[in-house]
Design a protein around this motif. Structure first.
Motif, mmCIF file in Angstrom:
data_model
loop_
_atom_site.group_PDB
_atom_site.id
_atom_site.type_symbol
_atom_site.label_atom_id
_atom_site.label_comp_id
_atom_site.label_asym_id
_atom_site.label_seq_id
_atom_site.Cartn_x
_atom_site.Cartn_y
_atom_site.Cartn_z
ATOM 1 N N ARG A 1 0.830 -1.199 0.000
ATOM 2 C CA ARG A 1 0.000 0.000 0.000
ATOM 3 C C ARG A 1 0.865 1.250 0.000
ATOM 4 N NH1 ARG A 1 -4.322 -0.068 4.678
ATOM 5 N NH2 ARG A 1 -2.430 -0.359 5.906
ATOM 6 N N LEU A 2 0.236 2.359 -0.354
ATOM 7 C CA LEU A 2 0.931 3.637 -0.293
ATOM 8 C C LEU A 2 1.127 4.003 1.175
ATOM 9 C CD1 LEU A 2 0.076 6.755 -2.466
ATOM 10 C CD2 LEU A 2 1.002 6.934 -0.181
ATOM 11 N N GLU A 3 2.358 4.256 1.557
ATOM 12 C CA GLU A 3 2.683 4.583 2.940
ATOM 13 C C GLU A 3 3.550 5.837 3.008
ATOM 14 O OE1 GLU A 3 2.614 0.442 5.529
ATOM 15 O OE2 GLU A 3 4.536 1.295 4.888
ATOM 16 N N VAL A 4 3.345 6.595 4.061
ATOM 17 C CA VAL A 4 4.153 7.778 4.341
ATOM 18 C C VAL A 4 4.814 7.572 5.693
ATOM 19 C CG1 VAL A 4 4.174 10.277 4.699
ATOM 20 C CG2 VAL A 4 2.582 9.262 3.042
ATOM 21 N N ARG A 5 6.134 7.475 5.692
ATOM 22 C CA ARG A 5 6.895 7.349 6.941
ATOM 23 C C ARG A 5 7.669 8.632 7.186
ATOM 24 N NH1 ARG A 5 9.467 1.683 5.281
ATOM 25 N NH2 ARG A 5 8.689 2.432 3.276
ATOM 26 N N LYS A 6 7.582 9.132 8.395
ATOM 27 C CA LYS A 6 8.179 10.432 8.697
ATOM 28 C C LYS A 6 9.076 10.357 9.917
ATOM 29 C CE LYS A 6 4.347 11.896 11.666
ATOM 30 N NZ LYS A 6 3.241 12.862 11.850
ATOM 31 N N GLU A 7 10.022 11.272 9.949
ATOM 32 C CA GLU A 7 10.878 11.480 11.116
ATOM 33 C C GLU A 7 11.050 12.994 11.281
ATOM 34 O OE1 GLU A 7 15.493 10.781 11.966
ATOM 35 O OE2 GLU A 7 14.362 8.897 11.912
ATOM 36 N N LEU A 8 10.339 13.551 12.249
ATOM 37 C CA LEU A 8 10.336 14.991 12.468
ATOM 38 C C LEU A 8 11.246 15.319 13.643
ATOM 39 C CD1 LEU A 8 6.509 15.744 12.147
ATOM 40 C CD2 LEU A 8 8.238 15.604 10.342
ATOM 41 N N ALA B 1 13.815 19.744 11.295
ATOM 42 C CA ALA B 1 13.958 18.993 10.047
ATOM 43 C C ALA B 1 12.823 17.996 9.923
ATOM 44 C CB ALA B 1 15.305 18.270 9.996
ATOM 45 N N SER B 2 12.539 17.594 8.703
ATOM 46 C CA SER B 2 11.479 16.617 8.449
ATOM 47 C C SER B 2 11.944 15.691 7.336
ATOM 48 C CB SER B 2 10.175 17.321 8.064
ATOM 49 O OG SER B 2 10.399 18.323 7.091
ATOM 50 N N ASP B 3 12.258 14.456 7.691
ATOM 51 C CA ASP B 3 12.668 13.439 6.725
ATOM 52 C C ASP B 3 11.465 12.561 6.404
ATOM 53 O OD1 ASP B 3 15.316 14.367 6.876
ATOM 54 O OD2 ASP B 3 15.720 13.089 8.608
ATOM 55 N N TYR B 4 11.276 12.269 5.120
ATOM 56 C CA TYR B 4 10.140 11.443 4.698
ATOM 57 C C TYR B 4 10.615 10.324 3.780
ATOM 58 C CZ TYR B 4 6.782 14.853 6.471
ATOM 59 O OH TYR B 4 6.044 15.684 7.289
ATOM 60 N N ARG B 5 9.953 9.181 3.941
ATOM 61 C CA ARG B 5 10.145 8.065 3.019
ATOM 62 C C ARG B 5 8.769 7.553 2.624
ATOM 63 N NH1 ARG B 5 14.300 2.918 3.355
ATOM 64 N NH2 ARG B 5 13.689 1.991 1.354
ATOM 65 N N LEU B 6 8.504 7.578 1.334
ATOM 66 C CA LEU B 6 7.198 7.170 0.827
ATOM 67 C C LEU B 6 7.333 5.933 -0.036
ATOM 68 C CD1 LEU B 6 6.901 10.344 1.400
ATOM 69 C CD2 LEU B 6 4.995 10.242 -0.209
#
Length: 225
Positions: free
Chosen positions: A87-94, A126-131
């Motif tokens: 599935r489409l997923e959004v993983r974040k590290e803020l 900072a905001s790191d994202y992996r989709l």
């Protein structure tokens, strides 16, 4: 007998205490100022360390998504094509301290939009994202400060950074692509099957898909594998 005369209004100097020179007084003042600056700076960084925190999370997106837009102020972006059944997923590290990213994840019809802005001020933010996205979606990924990596996406890609590396890895059996790859300061590598080639802008006029990779300071790589 000899009498030592002292000018009026001048007190006699006590014996055994030599008068300090001006350069010595200045040196001591500078040393004290430097010590206070180091102590104050150390205390400031310790405070930032103590109040800095990281928030992580994963959000699954249901429904049909044809376009993904990610625009952030500071941080790294990675977008990978989903495997079969994923599935489409959004993983974040803020990362937050005196400032926090103003984050938004919204659906607008068949478009998913992710934004994060740190604004002005001091402190780590900072905001790191992996989709993980469907392979055929269109992707726009933009960061002001950070790296951008897009892998396996078959749709059109627009990827940009102001300071950071930009890497596009396109499927070998996709395309043809109209490719733009540009950097002001950094290495530029393009390994895509095309008819026309130019130092700053590669273009296949028959292409229906676009692959754009831009940065001002950093390396740019566009390849098919």
């Amino acid at each position: 007998m000899h009498e030592t005369l002292t000018p009026p209004g001048t007190a006699p100097r006590p014996p055994g205490r030599p008068r300090r020179s001006v350069p010595r007084r200045v040196a001591r003042a500078l040393a004290l100022l430097t010590a206070l600056t180091l102590v104050g700076g150390g205390a400031w960084y310790l405070l930032l360390f103590l109040i800095t925190r990281t928030e992580t999370g994963t959000t699954a997106i249901d429904g049909d998504v044809r376009t993904v837009v990610v625009e952030i102020d500071s941080g790294d972006l990675r977008i990978d094509a989903a495997g079969r059944g994923d599935r489409l997923e959004v993983r974040k590290e803020l990362t937050k301290s005196l400032r926090s990213p103003d984050e938004s994840v919204e659906r607008d019809g068949d478009t998913l939009r992710v934004t994060a802005d740190c604004g002005e001020g001091v402190g780590t933010c900072a905001s790191d994202y992996r989709l993980t996205v469907p392979a055929g979606v269109r992707v726009r990924a933009v960061t002001r400060l950070g790296d951008v990596t897009v892998t396996g996406v078959r749709g059109s890609v627009e990827a940009r950074s102001r300071i950071g590396d930009v890497r596009l890895r396109l499927p070998r059996d996709a395309g043809p692509y109209d490719v733009t790859a540009f950097t002001k300061i950094g290495e530029r590598t393009v390994a895509v099957d095309e008819d026309d080639t130019d130092d700053a802008d590669d273009t296949d006029n028959t292409a229906e898909l676009r692959a754009e990779a831009r940065t001002k300071i950093g390396d740019v790589t566009v390849r098919q594998d």
